[in-house]
Scaffold this motif. Structure first.
Motif, PDB file in Angstrom:
ATOM      1  N   TYR A   1       2.655  -6.482 101.847  1.00  0.00           N
ATOM      2  CA  TYR A   1       2.327  -5.211 102.489  1.00  0.00           C
ATOM      3  C   TYR A   1       1.183  -4.588 101.702  1.00  0.00           C
ATOM      4  CZ  TYR A   1       6.724  -5.336 105.123  1.00  0.00           C
ATOM      5  OH  TYR A   1       7.747  -5.678 105.978  1.00  0.00           O
ATOM      6  N   TYR A   2       0.243  -4.009 102.411  1.00  0.00           N
ATOM      7  CA  TYR A   2      -0.854  -3.323 101.718  1.00  0.00           C
ATOM      8  C   TYR A   2      -0.274  -2.096 100.994  1.00  0.00           C
ATOM      9  CZ  TYR A   2      -4.461  -6.183 103.844  1.00  0.00           C
ATOM     10  OH  TYR A   2      -5.262  -7.242 104.201  1.00  0.00           O
ATOM     11  N   THR A   3      -0.547  -2.013  99.715  1.00  0.00           N
ATOM     12  CA  THR A   3       0.030  -0.944  98.896  1.00  0.00           C
ATOM     13  C   THR A   3      -1.058  -0.250  98.066  1.00  0.00           C
ATOM     14  OG1 THR A   3       0.474  -2.473  97.064  1.00  0.00           O
ATOM     15  CG2 THR A   3       2.241  -2.145  98.693  1.00  0.00           C
ATOM     16  N   LYS A   4      -0.678   0.854  97.465  1.00  0.00           N
ATOM     17  CA  LYS A   4      -1.557   1.545  96.519  1.00  0.00           C
ATOM     18  C   LYS A   4      -0.752   1.922  95.283  1.00  0.00           C
ATOM     19  CE  LYS A   4      -0.928   5.965  98.940  1.00  0.00           C
ATOM     20  NZ  LYS A   4      -1.627   7.070  99.652  1.00  0.00           N
ATOM     21  N   GLN A   5      -1.431   1.951  94.149  1.00  0.00           N
ATOM     22  CA  GLN A   5      -0.776   2.240  92.872  1.00  0.00           C
ATOM     23  C   GLN A   5      -0.458   3.727  92.788  1.00  0.00           C
ATOM     24  OE1 GLN A   5      -0.702  -0.570  90.601  1.00  0.00           O
ATOM     25  NE2 GLN A   5       0.846   0.544  89.419  1.00  0.00           N
ATOM     26  N   VAL A   6       0.806   4.056  92.476  1.00  0.00           N
ATOM     27  CA  VAL A   6       1.227   5.439  92.314  1.00  0.00           C
ATOM     28  C   VAL A   6       1.242   5.795  90.834  1.00  0.00           C
ATOM     29  CG1 VAL A   6       3.055   7.127  92.719  1.00  0.00           C
ATOM     30  CG2 VAL A   6       2.586   5.359  94.431  1.00  0.00           C
ATOM     31  N   ASP A   7       1.880   4.958  90.055  1.00  0.00           N
ATOM     32  CA  ASP A   7       1.827   5.079  88.602  1.00  0.00           C
ATOM     33  C   ASP A   7       1.857   3.672  88.030  1.00  0.00           C
ATOM     34  OD1 ASP A   7       4.569   4.235  88.502  1.00  0.00           O
ATOM     35  OD2 ASP A   7       5.193   6.302  88.853  1.00  0.00           O
ATOM     36  N   LYS A   8       2.062   3.562  86.747  1.00  0.00           N
ATOM     37  CA  LYS A   8       1.943   2.260  86.080  1.00  0.00           C
ATOM     38  C   LYS A   8       2.910   1.220  86.642  1.00  0.00           C
ATOM     39  CE  LYS A   8       1.967   0.100  81.514  1.00  0.00           C
ATOM     40  NZ  LYS A   8       2.166   0.319  80.055  1.00  0.00           N
ATOM     41  N   ASN A   9       4.107   1.633  86.995  1.00  0.00           N
ATOM     42  CA  ASN A   9       5.130   0.682  87.423  1.00  0.00           C
ATOM     43  C   ASN A   9       5.570   0.869  88.869  1.00  0.00           C
ATOM     44  OD1 ASN A   9       5.363  -0.519  84.792  1.00  0.00           O
ATOM     45  ND2 ASN A   9       6.529   1.307  84.148  1.00  0.00           N
ATOM     46  N   LYS A  10       4.771   1.576  89.633  1.00  0.00           N
ATOM     47  CA  LYS A  10       5.207   1.852  90.997  1.00  0.00           C
ATOM     48  C   LYS A  10       4.047   1.770  91.983  1.00  0.00           C
ATOM     49  CE  LYS A  10       7.698   5.293  93.784  1.00  0.00           C
ATOM     50  NZ  LYS A  10       8.329   6.635  93.799  1.00  0.00           N
ATOM     51  N   ARG A  11       4.318   1.126  93.118  1.00  0.00           N
ATOM     52  CA  ARG A  11       3.362   1.061  94.216  1.00  0.00           C
ATOM     53  C   ARG A  11       4.078   1.503  95.488  1.00  0.00           C
ATOM     54  NH1 ARG A  11      -0.926  -2.370  92.477  1.00  0.00           N
ATOM     55  NH2 ARG A  11      -1.696  -2.537  94.605  1.00  0.00           N
ATOM     56  N   LYS A  12       3.347   2.068  96.403  1.00  0.00           N
ATOM     57  CA  LYS A  12       3.944   2.436  97.676  1.00  0.00           C
ATOM     58  C   LYS A  12       3.039   1.965  98.822  1.00  0.00           C
ATOM     59  CE  LYS A  12       2.158   7.201  98.104  1.00  0.00           C
ATOM     60  NZ  LYS A  12       2.584   8.614  98.246  1.00  0.00           N
ATOM     61  N   PRO A  13       3.592   1.757 100.003  1.00  0.00           N
ATOM     62  CA  PRO A  13       2.809   1.180 101.108  1.00  0.00           C
ATOM     63  C   PRO A  13       1.745   2.134 101.632  1.00  0.00           C
ATOM     64  CG  PRO A  13       4.982   1.847 101.886  1.00  0.00           C
ATOM     65  CD  PRO A  13       4.999   1.994 100.391  1.00  0.00           C
ATOM     66  N   ILE A  14       0.631   1.548 102.029  1.00  0.00           N
ATOM     67  CA  ILE A  14      -0.423   2.318 102.699  1.00  0.00           C
ATOM     68  C   ILE A  14      -0.013   2.495 104.161  1.00  0.00           C
ATOM     69  CG2 ILE A  14      -2.841   2.302 103.419  1.00  0.00           C
ATOM     70  CD1 ILE A  14      -3.441   0.626 100.935  1.00  0.00           C
ATOM     71  N   ARG A  15      -0.118   3.713 104.663  1.00  0.00           N
ATOM     72  CA  ARG A  15       0.299   4.007 106.036  1.00  0.00           C
ATOM     73  C   ARG A  15      -0.841   4.646 106.820  1.00  0.00           C
ATOM     74  NH1 ARG A  15       5.976   4.027 106.271  1.00  0.00           N
ATOM     75  NH2 ARG A  15       7.011   4.010 104.234  1.00  0.00           N
ATOM     76  N   ASP A  16      -0.754   4.518 108.143  1.00  0.00           N
ATOM     77  CA  ASP A  16      -1.692   5.248 108.982  1.00  0.00           C
ATOM     78  C   ASP A  16      -1.116   6.623 109.286  1.00  0.00           C
ATOM     79  OD1 ASP A  16       0.250   4.899 110.908  1.00  0.00           O
ATOM     80  OD2 ASP A  16      -0.869   3.424 112.086  1.00  0.00           O
ATOM     81  N   TYR A  17      -1.784   7.361 110.160  1.00  0.00           N
ATOM     82  CA  TYR A  17      -1.362   8.739 110.436  1.00  0.00           C
ATOM     83  C   TYR A  17       0.026   8.804 111.072  1.00  0.00           C
ATOM     84  CZ  TYR A  17      -2.456   7.801 115.333  1.00  0.00           C
ATOM     85  OH  TYR A  17      -2.486   7.276 116.601  1.00  0.00           O
TER      86      TYR A  17
END
Length: 406
Positions: free
Chosen positions: A372-388
């Motif tokens: 899943y396309y994700t983005k870095q939130v902090d050093k040990n956490k990523r969350k999914p990229i979402r549309d509107y």
């Protein structure tokens, strides 16, 4: 007895005319619904040839004499309407696309015609019958009717797929990704629908980890002319269950132990599957001993030797390697060249001795990267990229599905 059919005809020839024209129309009405049903279209095309030949034979008096289609046109029209309605045609108004009763009706009508012709022939005063000939014809007619019914009702079934992996390997999200990328998924389980809903809920980064057994499955309709039903099935489970599957592959069920039921069921599902999908957690790289590979090998070795089962290896969470891939490929995005990224991931993982052992057991198969396309939130956490609208974006699932079904 030899004059039975002629007597019936001479008593009421108009009644025979009504029956023949009505049931021919009934057959045509049912056949029209089979053309609407994508899974029965090939049968409908072949059966159309039979009805055309039947109408020609009736019109020429080869099978039935004195049948005129233009007289009392209301009977064949009524037959078409009845065949359409009793075949489930009103379901079109509700958006239905499958009409099993239409296929059943065509087989019943043709079976009735064959039985009628059989008695008409054998009860004729001009035919000398003996017991051997009659028995032989009964067998031939019975076999033909049986196989015709099976042909009319047949739905092309594809392979059963079974997916499993260790705890937190992303197997439930893998199943969700397959469902999202399948072009025509149907009949999803309640657990899968809940997972998809949770995945698309804004404010929730990822669905919560599995704490009890979840049944994820859906059917994927594949093909255009010959439609196949592919069953995607996976039971999500807490961590220790993978070892239990291996244990129960060759263990007899203890009927007094109710807690064993789920493990016995999982082992049976593995044995009945046509394709096994082994999920490798990309996030654990390079700690290969945490990926459940040894358990996979143990399970494979306990499969029946005569049972031919295809396999594939899937690496989840491969978004963690995208930056490394871009550096190597001069900023090339994996989206632009799936095969190149697939080769990059394969080369990265195949050097481990445990992966090599797994590949030796399952044969020369491909390793598929998905994420899943994700983005870095902090050093040990990523969350999914979402549309509107809260929808997530996936990579590699459609290519994996296409390859698995070839």
């Amino acid at each position: 007895m030899g004059h039975i059919t002629q007597t019936i005809y001479h008593i009421n020839p108009a009644g025979i005319h009504v029956l023949i024209t009505f049931f021919t129309g009934f057959y045509v009405g049912s056949l029209l619904l089979m053309f609407v049903d994508r899974k029965k279209r090939i049968q409908a095309i072949l059966l159309s040839i039979s009805i055309i030949i039947l109408i020609i034979y009736i019109s020429k008096g080869i099978i039935f004499s004195n049948i005129h289609w233009s007289r009392n046109i209301e009977w064949p029209v009524s037959g078409i309407f009845a065949g359409f309605v009793l075949g489930g045609g009103l379901g079109i108004l509700r958006g239905e696309t499958e009409f099993k009763w239409a296929a059943r009706n065509t087989s019943v009508v043709l079976a009735g015609l064959i039985i009628f012709v059989f008695f008409n022939y054998h009860l004729s005063p001009y035919i000398e019958n003996n017991i051997n000939t009659t028995i032989s014809d009964v067998v031939v007619v019975s076999v033909f009717i049986y196989f015709f019914k099976e042909f009319a009702m047949y739905t092309f079934k594809g392979p059963k797929l079974f997916m499993f992996g260790p705890a937190n390997s992303g197997k439930s999200l893998f199943m969700a990704g397959c469902y999202l990328e399948a072009s025509a998924p149907v009949n999803p389980s309640d657990d899968l629908l809940e997972l998809i809903d949770e995945l698309h809920t804004i404010g929730i980064d990822w669905p919560k980890h599995t704490t009890d057994v979840k049944d994820y499955h859906f059917t994927y309709e594949y093909g255009s002319l010959f439609i196949k039903n592919i069953l995607f099935k996976m039971t999500d489970y807490p961590g220790p269950y993978l070892e239990k599957i291996n244990e129960y592959m060759d263990k007899k069920e203890d009927k007094n132990e109710k807690n064993e039921e789920i493990f016995v069921k999982l082992a049976k599902d593995v044995k009945k599957s046509d394709k096994l999908i082994f999920i490798i957690d990309g996030e654990k790289y390079p700690d290969f001993d945490q990926m459940g590979i040894i358990e996979y090998i143990k399970i494979l070795k306990k499969l029946p030797e005569r049972r031919i089962i295809d396999s594939c290896v899937v690496i989840t969470k491969c978004d963690l390697f995208v930056d490394e891939y871009k550096d190597k490929e001069k900023n090339e995005d994996p989206e632009n060249d799936y095969n190149s990224f697939k080769k990059f991931i394969s080369n990265k993982f195949v050097h481990d001795i445990r992966i090599q052992q797994l590949l030796r057991v399952v044969g020369d198969i491909s390793i598929y990267p998905v994420f899943y396309y994700t983005k870095q939130v902090d050093k040990n956490k990523r969350k999914p990229i979402r549309d509107y609208a809260g929808n997530v974006f996936t990579f590699g699932f459609s290519e994996l599905i296409d390859d698995m079904l070839k």
